[in-house]
Design an enzyme around this catalytic site. Structure first.
Site, short mmCIF file in Angstrom:
data_model
loop_
_atom_site.label_atom_id
_atom_site.label_comp_id
_atom_site.label_asym_id
_atom_site.label_seq_id
_atom_site.Cartn_x
_atom_site.Cartn_y
_atom_site.Cartn_z
CD GLU A 57 9.84 2.79 -2.46
OE1 GLU A 57 9.89 3.72 -1.64
OE2 GLU A 57 9.54 2.96 -3.66
CG ASP A 114 9.50 -1.46 -6.14
OD1 ASP A 114 8.30 -1.78 -6.01
OD2 ASP A 114 9.92 -0.31 -5.87
#
Length: 342
Positions: A57, A114
């Site tokens: 991330e 993500d």
């Protein structure tokens, strides 16, 4: 708002060059602060709120910020670090966490979707901005593995799994709606023209609309989807909160022009019930209890772009308490800059 309307907006942004050059001076200035505080010379982005660990991330956010600010040297260093230390050898996804000083430094090979989508988003934008078709090819390879390895059917939905391991139960799958990085999903469709991305986005919009709970009608950090019926519930095993993860849901959907009016209205009602000086860091969606502390500046930045009436100027990164709050704030700067360009 329909997916097709949002896709049309994305294609206009891409063709006009807004994705290629979205950075006014404010974004570049805030990136310089982020870079000085959280980017190490090796290209590793450090999460100061979690013991100095690094993760996919953070690398994705850093790469996205550098691409937006036109900082090719920093982008290259972060991309090289991610490829060398986190990218899998058997697919194009990334291990989610790096622990400096530990042996091995990557003890868990599980991915975080993500992070994969943020890295791909950054690569696609950098490819356009810096005229590097190899970056676009790298992005497309990541998107291909996300689509083939991280999506599955659950009831009436095609869902985006948070990671390869640990989120499939006997009767349900566990989702994190903040992993639906909608600008990245739009870019995936734009680059690949694969209609499966449209289904993922449409079902993501449906899940955010239906998967909201409590007096404020907010999405939980973790959502359970019944594999047979598609029934939605707050996932067990995590606090039943709108907090650290779910704060990104309104931001990502606003940024992609996919925040439905009724969903925006509920966020607006929540923000303005408390106001900028008393916004909670979390709220329990079953009891209504709030955190004993107020939200950090990054949360306020998200609220400011999604209906907080009493907001003033966006906070600057000088006062960010940690990496995550700084990242949220800089994401809002970029989203607002692109809204202005559009």
């Amino acid at each position: 708002m329909s997916v097709m309307a949002a896709m049309g907006g994305a294609q206009v942004l891409s063709s006009t060059g807004a994705f290629a050059d979205p950075a006014p001076d404010a974004v570049a200035q805030q990136w310089a602060i982020f870079r000085a505080k959280y980017l190490r010379p090796s290209g590793r982005v450090v999460d100061t709120g979690n013991g100095g660990e690094s993760h996919s991330e953070g690398q994705g956010y850093g790469m996205l910020f550098a691409a937006s600010a036109g900082d090719l040297a920093s982008f290259q260093s972060m991309w090289m670090w991610a490829r060398t230390n986190l990218q899998h050898t058997n697919d194009k996804l990334f291990s989610w966490r790096f622990l400096k000083g530990h042996q091995p430094p990557v003890p868990d090979k599980n991915n975080a979707t993500d992070g994969d989508l943020l890295i791909a988003l950054a690569l696609g934008r950098a490819g356009k901005r810096f005229q590097r078709p190899d970056y676009i090819q790298d992005a497309m390879a990541i998107y291909g593995d996300v689509l083939n390895l991280m999506t599955m059917k659950a009831g009436p939905y095609v869902v985006l799994m948070p990671g390869a391991v640990g989120f499939t139960k006997k009767d349900s799958v566990i989702l994190n709606l903040s992993y639906y990085v909608m600008p990245s999903l739009l870019q995936a469709f734009d680059l690949t023209a694969d209609p499966r991305w449209r289904q993922v986005m449409e079902d993501g919009i449906r899940l955010v609309s239906a998967g909201r709970f409590g007096q404020w009608r907010l999405p939980p950090d973790w959502l359970a989807v019944n594999r047979a019926t598609g029934a939605l519930s707050i996932a067990s095993g995590w606090p039943p909160r709108f907090s650290y993860d779910a704060i990104r849901v309104p931001l990502y959907f606003y940024w992609a022009h996919m925040l439905a009016p009724n969903v925006l209205a509920d966020f607006t009602r929540f923000w303005n019930n408390f106001g900028a000086n008393a916004l909670p860091g979390w709220v329990d969606l079953t009891t209504g209890a709030r955190s004993p502390y107020n939200a950090p500046p990054g949360y306020l930045a998200v609220a400011e772009c999604t209906g907080l009436d009493s907001a003033g100027e966006l906070p600057t990164l000088d006062h960010a308490p940690d990496y995550y709050s700084a990242a949220l704030t800089l994401l809002v700067y970029i989203a607002r800059a692109e809204e202005t360009i559009k």
